[in-house]
Design a protein around this motif. Structure first.
Motif, PDB file in Angstrom:
ATOM      1  N   ALA A  40      -3.788   1.974  -3.654  1.00  0.00           N
ATOM      2  CA  ALA A  40      -4.174   1.000  -4.659  1.00  0.00           C
ATOM      3  C   ALA A  40      -3.279   1.155  -5.882  1.00  0.00           C
ATOM      4  O   ALA A  40      -2.712   2.229  -6.110  1.00  0.00           O
ATOM      5  CB  ALA A  40      -5.639   1.189  -5.043  1.00  0.00           C
ATOM      6  N   PRO A  41      -3.140   0.105  -6.695  1.00  0.00           N
ATOM      7  CA  PRO A  41      -2.291   0.189  -7.889  1.00  0.00           C
ATOM      8  C   PRO A  41      -2.691   1.346  -8.795  1.00  0.00           C
ATOM      9  O   PRO A  41      -3.865   1.522  -9.112  1.00  0.00           O
ATOM     10  CB  PRO A  41      -2.520  -1.153  -8.575  1.00  0.00           C
ATOM     11  CG  PRO A  41      -2.898  -2.081  -7.469  1.00  0.00           C
ATOM     12  CD  PRO A  41      -3.713  -1.238  -6.529  1.00  0.00           C
ATOM     13  N   GLY A  42      -1.707   2.149  -9.199  1.00  0.00           N
ATOM     14  CA  GLY A  42      -1.953   3.260 -10.094  1.00  0.00           C
ATOM     15  C   GLY A  42      -2.582   4.475  -9.457  1.00  0.00           C
ATOM     16  O   GLY A  42      -2.882   5.447 -10.162  1.00  0.00           O
ATOM     17  N   LYS A  43      -2.790   4.446  -8.150  1.00  0.00           N
ATOM     18  CA  LYS A  43      -3.423   5.560  -7.466  1.00  0.00           C
ATOM     19  C   LYS A  43      -2.484   6.158  -6.419  1.00  0.00           C
ATOM     20  O   LYS A  43      -1.550   5.511  -5.952  1.00  0.00           O
ATOM     21  CB  LYS A  43      -4.729   5.119  -6.799  1.00  0.00           C
ATOM     22  CG  LYS A  43      -5.800   4.648  -7.759  1.00  0.00           C
ATOM     23  CD  LYS A  43      -7.078   4.302  -7.026  1.00  0.00           C
ATOM     24  CE  LYS A  43      -8.173   3.856  -7.979  1.00  0.00           C
ATOM     25  NZ  LYS A  43      -9.427   3.516  -7.258  1.00  0.00           N
ATOM     26  N   GLN A  44      -2.760   7.404  -6.055  1.00  0.00           N
ATOM     27  CA  GLN A  44      -1.984   8.086  -5.032  1.00  0.00           C
ATOM     28  C   GLN A  44      -2.338   7.537  -3.655  1.00  0.00           C
ATOM     29  O   GLN A  44      -3.476   7.158  -3.395  1.00  0.00           O
ATOM     30  CB  GLN A  44      -2.248   9.590  -5.101  1.00  0.00           C
ATOM     31  CG  GLN A  44      -1.354  10.427  -4.202  1.00  0.00           C
ATOM     32  CD  GLN A  44      -1.581  11.913  -4.400  1.00  0.00           C
ATOM     33  OE1 GLN A  44      -2.557  12.333  -5.019  1.00  0.00           O
ATOM     34  NE2 GLN A  44      -0.683  12.723  -3.861  1.00  0.00           N
ATOM     35  N   ASP A  89     -11.882  -1.306  -1.567  1.00  0.00           N
ATOM     36  CA  ASP A  89     -10.992  -1.187  -0.418  1.00  0.00           C
ATOM     37  C   ASP A  89      -9.660  -1.895  -0.648  1.00  0.00           C
ATOM     38  O   ASP A  89      -8.754  -1.786   0.182  1.00  0.00           O
ATOM     39  CB  ASP A  89     -11.647  -1.762   0.839  1.00  0.00           C
ATOM     40  CG  ASP A  89     -12.877  -0.983   1.277  1.00  0.00           C
ATOM     41  OD1 ASP A  89     -12.836   0.267   1.243  1.00  0.00           O
ATOM     42  OD2 ASP A  89     -13.869  -1.621   1.666  1.00  0.00           O
ATOM     43  N   THR A  90      -9.554  -2.630  -1.734  1.00  0.00           N
ATOM     44  CA  THR A  90      -8.324  -3.350  -2.039  1.00  0.00           C
ATOM     45  C   THR A  90      -7.156  -2.376  -2.191  1.00  0.00           C
ATOM     46  O   THR A  90      -7.218  -1.438  -2.986  1.00  0.00           O
ATOM     47  CB  THR A  90      -8.481  -4.173  -3.324  1.00  0.00           C
ATOM     48  OG1 THR A  90      -9.473  -5.182  -3.116  1.00  0.00           O
ATOM     49  CG2 THR A  90      -7.173  -4.849  -3.704  1.00  0.00           C
ATOM     50  N   ALA A  91      -6.106  -2.599  -1.421  1.00  0.00           N
ATOM     51  CA  ALA A  91      -4.950  -1.706  -1.426  1.00  0.00           C
ATOM     52  C   ALA A  91      -3.893  -2.257  -0.487  1.00  0.00           C
ATOM     53  O   ALA A  91      -4.150  -3.185   0.283  1.00  0.00           O
ATOM     54  CB  ALA A  91      -5.346  -0.294  -0.984  1.00  0.00           C
ATOM     55  N   VAL A  92      -2.718  -1.665  -0.546  1.00  0.00           N
ATOM     56  CA  VAL A  92      -1.720  -1.875   0.489  1.00  0.00           C
ATOM     57  C   VAL A  92      -1.985  -0.840   1.574  1.00  0.00           C
ATOM     58  O   VAL A  92      -2.071   0.357   1.297  1.00  0.00           O
ATOM     59  CB  VAL A  92      -0.288  -1.731  -0.046  1.00  0.00           C
ATOM     60  CG1 VAL A  92       0.726  -1.878   1.085  1.00  0.00           C
ATOM     61  CG2 VAL A  92      -0.018  -2.772  -1.126  1.00  0.00           C
ATOM     62  N   TYR A  93      -2.119  -1.304   2.794  1.00  0.00           N
ATOM     63  CA  TYR A  93      -2.415  -0.434   3.922  1.00  0.00           C
ATOM     64  C   TYR A  93      -1.152  -0.196   4.737  1.00  0.00           C
ATOM     65  O   TYR A  93      -0.434  -1.137   5.077  1.00  0.00           O
ATOM     66  CB  TYR A  93      -3.509  -1.045   4.805  1.00  0.00           C
ATOM     67  CG  TYR A  93      -4.885  -0.911   4.212  1.00  0.00           C
ATOM     68  CD1 TYR A  93      -5.817  -0.018   4.744  1.00  0.00           C
ATOM     69  CD2 TYR A  93      -5.259  -1.665   3.102  1.00  0.00           C
ATOM     70  CE1 TYR A  93      -7.072   0.121   4.191  1.00  0.00           C
ATOM     71  CE2 TYR A  93      -6.512  -1.526   2.534  1.00  0.00           C
ATOM     72  CZ  TYR A  93      -7.415  -0.636   3.082  1.00  0.00           C
ATOM     73  OH  TYR A  93      -8.666  -0.496   2.532  1.00  0.00           O
ATOM     74  N   TYR A  94      -0.901   1.070   5.051  1.00  0.00           N
ATOM     75  CA  TYR A  94       0.304   1.482   5.757  1.00  0.00           C
ATOM     76  C   TYR A  94      -0.038   2.155   7.076  1.00  0.00           C
ATOM     77  O   TYR A  94      -0.918   3.018   7.135  1.00  0.00           O
ATOM     78  CB  TYR A  94       1.116   2.473   4.923  1.00  0.00           C
ATOM     79  CG  TYR A  94       1.643   1.925   3.622  1.00  0.00           C
ATOM     80  CD1 TYR A  94       2.895   1.323   3.559  1.00  0.00           C
ATOM     81  CD2 TYR A  94       0.897   2.028   2.454  1.00  0.00           C
ATOM     82  CE1 TYR A  94       3.381   0.833   2.363  1.00  0.00           C
ATOM     83  CE2 TYR A  94       1.384   1.531   1.260  1.00  0.00           C
ATOM     84  CZ  TYR A  94       2.621   0.939   1.216  1.00  0.00           C
ATOM     85  OH  TYR A  94       3.116   0.450   0.028  1.00  0.00           O
TER      86      TYR A  94
END
Length: 112
Positions: A40-44, A89-94
């Protein structure tokens, strides 16, 4: 070497569902341990789920009971089924293979 391509991200409402796919190349996919991470933005970046070549799974506590990781060796693909989605749960998922190969990421946004 090995290429991973994610798909299935998008915008969904809270409580909705989404299934992410990760298609992989390579001749030893069935032996890979596969992972889903998210950032997520600003998070690890954090590990979300893991599946071994034998099908054993592990999940971070915050997604247990809501997310399911599975694999289809015939299609060289790993999936992340996400149910009861929450805004957090909003985030970029890899997608990741063997803690070495990375996909490009797919955006998941949970918002009303």
């Amino acid at each position: 070497q090995v290429k991973l391509v994610e798909s299935g991200g998008g915008l969904v409402q809270p409580g909705g569902s989404l299934r992410l796919s990760c298609a992989s190349s390579g001749s030893i996919f069935s032996r890979y341990t596969m992972y889903w991470y998210r950032q997520a933005p600003g998070k690890q970046r954090e590990l979300v789920a893991q599946i071994t070549s034998g099908g054993s799974t592990n999940y971070i506590d915050s997604v247990k009971g809501r997310f399911t990781i599975c694999r289809d060796s015939a299609k060289n693909t790993v999936y992340l089924q996400m149910n009861s989605l929450k805004p957090e749960d909003t985030a970029v998922y890899y997608c990741n293979a063997e803690m070495y190969y990375w996909g490009q990421g797919t955006q998941v946004t949970v918002s009303s």
